[in-house]
Design an enzyme around this catalytic site. Structure first.
Site, PDB file in Angstrom:
ATOM      1  N   CYS B 125       3.084  -4.753   3.084  1.00  0.00           N
ATOM      2  CA  CYS B 125       2.496  -3.380   3.458  1.00  0.00           C
ATOM      3  C   CYS B 125       2.184  -3.234   4.846  1.00  0.00           C
ATOM      4  O   CYS B 125       0.838  -3.614   5.044  1.00  0.00           O
ATOM      5  CB  CYS B 125       1.790  -2.499   2.471  1.00  0.00           C
ATOM      6  N   GLU B 452       9.533  16.626  -4.261  1.00  0.00           N
ATOM      7  CA  GLU B 452      10.035  16.437  -5.983  1.00  0.00           C
ATOM      8  C   GLU B 452      10.184  14.749  -5.922  1.00  0.00           C
ATOM      9  O   GLU B 452       9.409  13.995  -6.558  1.00  0.00           O
ATOM     10  CB  GLU B 452      10.901  16.869  -6.473  1.00  0.00           C
TER      11      GLU B 452
END
Lengths: 812, 482
Positions: B125, B452
């Protein structure tokens, strides 16, 4: 009537007999419960569900209820309860959410009776109604409590906890219709079983989940709760609002609480994590458990009193796969091991020391202590803090040592800090150097200590004596060799090791005592006398934590003196740096250059400057010189024992963890205080594990002396004489204090468990704060102090100890 | 204090992607002038001066939090912007992160950031690595360390082993690992330090999942691709304060449109949800994983080559081939399964972690509870089920991948609740976050609003973090008992 009948059946025949015993289970237990005849116990867990009969000498397996080939999660029990009216009826709560009842009267092998699968999640608790045979209550993780009638297939009523997980449910013993439920969010609710629509009462009992509750067996409307916040609280439910009447602070989250039968104020607790012991507390004396069972090797998961009316037998199951019967007379009583001693510095640097009378010798040369007029009256005394301890028949002596105002000059301290060397050279050289420095500053006793250190650690006897002489020779001619270990005094044949042995050296110690006290008395007005000078381990400050290693070195490597000595890694609390082998010397020099003085060193100041004219009161106080001597001697004495022995603590497992967390620094501190118990006059039992508890509160918070003192009496019953056992968090003391005295301005602002610091607001207000290092006796610096921000221009590794910095002494 | 706050924000100097923060800027200061890479611009240097008047006193509004973050950290990270969809959670997250990284704790500051680098590197990452490299240097860390694990003190290097295990197969951690680190030696760890490090590791591993899951990584790595809608969110929120609500309404409209498009999928989902209550499947959780295997849920081996830039971060890693392996694939040994009923966060983990690293337990607890309590009523309503059922399904599915089982859960529900494509996404983000690619991100979940999606990513973040913590803390507990 019901109750009466049970009493006669149970105790009418023959009283319970037995001994402390245990048996191995096949698997970890989650819960246990007893049959009402007190002769059988059921153990339930993920992989175990068995009934044992309790014989005179042993547990005997009676019945295995886990039958069938396929292991079903219905057998994985989170809780089990045996009906107190029907000997054949049991109920279990399964981790998969099923509530199962068992009928032992069934002829088949499988005793399973009914299966209720109404809960969606793990059922944490089941509970039978105390007087109603067919009524069963369950509390589940899914936030519902259900009441079952065992004659019906389904639950008769459901109580909603608003999707908050239920951890415990208990029928009230007093009210037929009432039950209590505890929740994961810290609430406790009271319900009426006839009204499932809403609870009758609710209050927040704990910060975090309430794991357990227990109604007082004697109809008193008392409810005890235990929570993850490590508290046990006793609530009086008789009033309109639930009122907290007692609170016991334990060292780990509380998994179970059980009132002790026939003992109004006693309650047994066990913990869910870290601490494996079972404690029985007298809730009126919350600081120290009245009894303790230490047998388990892993957390205790279930405790139950063997019989409803017998307070002497306790059964427990544990994750270590054992089932125990504990007998009360075999319990260890921490109070026997604790030395009721307290030490505290006042705002002005006076030192108060309280100890059991038997530990301090009587001395006619004492003056009554009238209290310090300098202290502002900010303690509103609501009630006598000692009142609650009235039934404890021990009294103690209090000595107060005043600080000499003029001795507040700090120059020597700055010089010391600048000139000391603590690393980078062989230990012997360091000691010599530091001895010289101390000598040059007229601090003979410190110089002595350095020399002693050298003798102890860097050689084995032969070289030592020459070194001693050598070092002394460098100093001035007139040396008040008050309590040095003059090698000539030591009978031949004793190695330097055994010479320091506490018990063998008893007579020797007394000699020293006489020496030093007489010296002090003679020099009463001599400002230069440093009779009470810095005890070596305080002086060493952070180095103290490394006594072990030094000690080891002594054994294993006779040539240790040749090695270059550097401060071991954890000498400073490693909180903000792990660099590659930093040169400790550099940091120390930084420190010396800095205008700030570390908290540890500040203690040195306090310890060191007790003026010889100390006032005492009462018939049994510590003689001045003796107190002084104690300080000076306790390093070598403390060093005598391996650390494990030194930490004679009731909460063994729990504190081991605590200590590990706090690092060896804390270890060192405890050691240092314990050495205080090495008082020459002290009885030996106490010596073996005496632990001086240092309470952090202003001296003015000591029990009012005028109240305790009439005439020349030295008795008082300090409320701190029985602090929590062992190594405790100072914050609790402060909390207690705050509650007891409603002291304004005393405030727990910040408690860091890592460094064990307590931040408190100065009682005098002025916006000043001071950080009190954990368990160390310290004297608030003479000047005002403040909390430094994070931008201290200091090496970061020094921060924790440097939060308190002194402003330059305002010489008066 | 923040009631009426004037905040001047300047963006300039895009390009290199490394913002120049303002060291020493305190959160309490009244105005913050900050330079940050522009996500607005076309690449040309330009500066935008905005004066934002915060008149709202609602501490939960994301703008308030953004300004706070901006003022304290000198930049507004993509992660923060994403989480801004759920302000209550963001608040709790920031508090925890701040406590972990910048407050009193056993570990020195530079080491904390280095540990974060090590953790993020396990998942390649680069977004997090870059972030922490900067902060590492700012905290006074030794630049030499950035050359790789060879150049750091052995004490830190020893952490690599548990970093590796926790990142990919946390169930392998044992008390021997803990023992090894704590064994008295020159480079031994103290228990408090170790717990701090473990929390940091778990935090960063889980955060890496979130970063990949929400596509923050693409932005950082490829230098302002700028195609991702979420990144404009932060700016929009500021705009909102000045230019009215038009932007956010625009966003809402887009989302609504998108959700309409996916009505079809929704219906099928609802159907499946209802079927659960009818069907009664055997409660064999192992079936779930077997099914996963059959469905080929842990594939993506073919996308391996796509991950570039691994070379950059390889220096922070040893044994780069160590990766996630299906828990069930090891063997069918039931005893190895981690039973939450025997060691749970609420009962056990919390007490231990709070004891050894004070207050972190409360912060983590709040975060776990927060994510559990996040309201996504819209989502639940459309699915015709209780939100808690859906959340619990995702949560337990993630834990199941790490071998953590709930006695009281019927794992057949997962297959009913989560369509295959959603499961692939969750599994990828959880176990191989670095393999998440933008197609995956766009391809499924059309029935969800963006917020969401973020919510589900938060669930992944927290579930993963808790799973790692549970294993690590259990090992520490066993060490303490023995």
């Amino acid at each position: 009537m019901e109750k009466m009948a049970r009493v006669t059946t149970a105790l009418g025949g023959n009283a319970l007999t037995g001994r402390t015993m245990f048996c191995h289970l096949d698997a970890p237990a989650n819960a246990i419960s007893v049959c009402r005849d007190a002769a059988q116990v059921v153990v339930a867990g993920r992989n175990i569900f068995k009934i044992y009969s309790i014989e005179e000498e042993q547990f005997v397996e009676k019945l295995n209820l886990r039958v069938g080939r396929k292991p079903s999660l219905n057998f994985s029990c989170a809780d089990v309860v045996w009906h107190q009216m029907d000997e054949n009826l049991l109920a279990t709560a399964a981790t998969n959410g099923v509530v199962v009842t068992w009928n032992l009267g069934k002829p088949s092998r499988n005793k399973q009776d009914q299966l209720f699968t109404e809960h969606k999640r793990t059922v944490n608790k089941v509970c039978f109604h105390p007087t109603e045979v067919y009524m069963l209550l369950s509390g589940s993780q899914d936030g519902y409590m259900k009441c079952f009638d065992l004659r019906k297939k389904d639950s008769v009523s459901t109580f909603s906890g608003q999707s908050e997980s239920v951890r415990d449910v208990q029928f009230s013993i007093r009210d037929y219709f009432t039950f209590a439920a505890t929740f994961e969010n810290g609430n406790v609710q009271l319900w009426d079983i006839r009204r499932p629509d809403r609870y009758e009462r609710m209050f927040t009992a704990h910060n975090g989940p309430v794991f357990c509750c227990d109604w007082h067996p004697e109809d008193r409307g008392w409810l005890a709760t235990g929570g993850r916040d490590k508290m046990v609280k006793v609530w009086d439910m008789n009033t309109t609002r639930a009122k907290e009447i007692y609170c016991v602070q334990t060292i780990a989250s509380v998994a179970r609480v059980k009132w002790r039968p026939e003992c109004k104020h006693h309650i047994a607790t066990c913990s869910m994590m870290v601490d494996h012991n079972i404690y029985v507390w007298d809730v009126r004396r919350p600081f120290i458990p009245s009894a303790m069972f230490e047998e388990h090797k892993d957390v205790t998961t279930g405790i139950v009193w063997r019989h409803l009316h017998d307070p002497y037998f306790l059964l427990s199951g544990s994750k270590d796969s054992t089932l125990y019967q504990h007998i009360f007379k075999d319990a260890s009583q921490p109070i026997d091991r604790a030395n009721p001693e307290g030490l505290c510095y006042s705002l002005y640097g006076d030192l108060a020391f309280a100890a059991k009378e038997s530990l301090v010798s009587s001395d006619s040369n004492r003056k009554p202590y009238i209290g310090d007029r300098r202290h502002p009256i900010f303690f509103k005394r609501k009630l006598d803090p000692t009142e609650q301890f009235e039934y404890i028949s021990s009294c103690s002596a209090l000595s107060v040592f005043e600080t000499d105002v003029e001795s507040g000059s700090m120059d020597w301290f700055v010089h010391t800090a600048k000139q000391y060397a603590l690393a980078g050279r062989p230990l012997a050289e360091l000691c010599d150097h530091n001895a010289k420095v101390a000598k040059g500053l007229d601090r003979n006793q410190v110089a002595q200590t350095w020399t002693m250190l050298r003798i102890i650690y860097s050689s084995l006897g032969t070289v030592a004596s020459t070194n001693l002489n050598h070092s002394m020779g460098k100093g001035s001619t007139a040396l008040p060799l008050m309590n040095s270990f003059n090698l000539k005094d030591i009978p031949a044949g004793l190695g330097s090791e055994s010479r320091l042995d506490r018990s063998k050296g008893e007579s020797r110690t007394e000699n020293i005592l006489m020496d030093s006290s007489s010296t002090l008395i003679n020099n009463e007005d001599n400002e230069e006398t440093e009779g009470s000078d810095v005890p070596a381990d305080y002086l060493l400050g952070d180095v103290e934590a490394d006594e072990d290693e030094l000690y080891m070195m002594d054994h294993e490597n006779p040539h240790a003196e040749e090695q270059e000595y550097s401060l071991p890694q954890e000498a400073f609390p490693l909180r903000h740096e792990i660099v590659d082998n930093p040169s400790a010397l550099d940091h120390l020099q930084d420190k010396a250059d800095s205008p700030h003085v570390s908290g540890n060193e500040a203690e040195t100041v306090g310890q060191g400057r007790l003026a010889p004219r100390q006032r005492q009161r009462g018939r049994d106080g510590v003689a001045d010189a003796r107190g002084v001597l104690l300080a000076d001697l306790h390093l070598p004495l403390a060093l005598r024992e391996p650390p494990a022995l030194r930490l004679l603590q009731p909460h063994r497992a729990g504190h081991a963890a605590l200590l590990r967390r706090a690092g060896r620094r804390a270890d060192g501190r405890v050691r240092a205080h314990r050495a205080g118990g090495a008082h020459p006059q002290g009885d030996r039992r106490a010596d073996a594990g005496a632990l001086v508890h240092v309470l952090h509160r202003p001296a003015a918070a000591l029990p009012a002396l005028e109240h305790l003192q009439r005439g020349d009496q030295a008795e008082h019953l300090p409320c701190h004489q029985l602090p929590q056992p062992g190594f405790h968090h100072p914050a609790h003391q402060l909390q207690q204090l705050q509650a007891a005295h409603e002291q304004q301005g005393l405030d727990l602002r910040q408690v860091s468990a890592v460094c064990q610091h307590v931040c408190r607001v100065s009682p005098r207000g002025e916006g000043a704060l001071c950080l009190v290092p954990g368990l160390q006796p310290r004297r608030p610096p003479a000047a005002h102090h403040e909390v430094a921000g994070d931008q201290l221009p200091l090496p970061r590794r020094l921060w924790p100890s440097l939060r308190v910095h002194l402003s330059p002494p305002e010489c008066t | 204090m923040w009631g009426a706050l004037l905040c001047a924000v300047t963006w300039k100097v895009p390009g290199h992607g490394l913002p120049l923060g303002l060291p020493g800027q305190e959160p309490g200061s009244l105005s913050a002038v900050s330079t940050a890479p522009s996500h607005l611009g076309t690449g040309q240097e330009r500066s935008v001066l905005m004066v934002v008047k915060m008149s709202s006193s609602d501490p939960e509004c994301p703008q308030f939090l953004f300004v706070k973050v901006l003022a304290s950290r000198g930049r507004l990270e993509a992660v923060t912007q994403q989480m801004g969809y759920h302000p209550q959670y963001l608040d709790s997250f920031l508090k925890t992160q701040h406590y972990l990284m910048h407050m009193d704790g056993p570990l020195p500051f530079d080491c904390r950031h280095y540990i974060a680098i090590m953790a993020a590197a396990r998942h390649q990452c680069r977004y997090l690595v870059n972030l922490h490299v900067l902060q590492f240097l700012r905290a006074g860390g030794d630049p030499q360390w950035l050359r790789g694990l060879e150049f750091i003190p052995p004490k830190l290097r020893n952490l690599n082993e548990i970093n590796k295990i926790l990142a990919h197969r946390p169930w392998l951690i044992t008390k021997e690992h803990i023992e090894k680190l704590l064994k008295i030696s020159e480079w031994s760890w103290s228990l408090a330090e170790l717990v701090h490090a473990v929390v940091l590791l778990a935090h960063c591993h889980a955060l890496a999942s979130f970063v990949f899951g929400c596509g923050c990584e693409q932005d950082e790595g490829l230098g302002g691709r700028g195609s991702l809608k979420p990144l404009s969110l932060g700016n929009q929120c500021f705009c909102e304060a000045t230019a009215g609500n038009s932007c956010s309404q625009e966003l809402l409209r887009i989302n609504r449109k998108r959700s309409l498009d996916s009505c079809m999928e929704l219906d099928s989902l609802r159907e499946r949800m209802q079927r659960i209550h009818v069907e009664t499947e055997g409660r064999d959780e192992m079936r779930l994983l077997q099914q996963d295997r059959e469905e080929g849920l842990s594939p993506l081996a073919d996308t391996d080559g796509e991950v570039t830039g691994a070379t950059n971060l390889a220096c922070y890693m040893q044994d780069p081939d160590f990766g996630y392996q299906d828990f069930a694939r090891r063997d069918e040994d039931q005893t190895q399964v981690f039973r939450v009923q025997d060691y749970s966060w609420e009962d056990h983990g919390f007490s231990l972690v709070n004891r050894l690293y004070s207050d972190i337990g409360h912060l983590l607890d709040e975060k776990f509870r927060m994510v559990d309590g996040l309201q996504s009523s819209a989502m639940a309503k459309r699915q015709g089920c209780e939100p808690s059922v859906f959340k619990r399904g995702i949560w337990n599915y993630i834990h199941c991948m790490f071998g953590i089982r709930y006695d009281d859960y019927d794992y057949a529900e997962v297959n009913q609740l989560l369509e295959r494509i959603l499961k692939v996404y969750i599994k990828t983000v959880t176990c191989y976050p670095e393999k998440t690619n933008s197609e995956m991100f766009d391809r499924f979940w059309k029935q969800f609003k963006h917020s969401e999606k973020v919510h589900v990513n938060l669930l992944i973040l927290e579930a993963r973090m808790q799973a790692e913590l549970l294993y690590a803390l259990q090992a520490i507990t066993q060490y303490m008992i023995s």
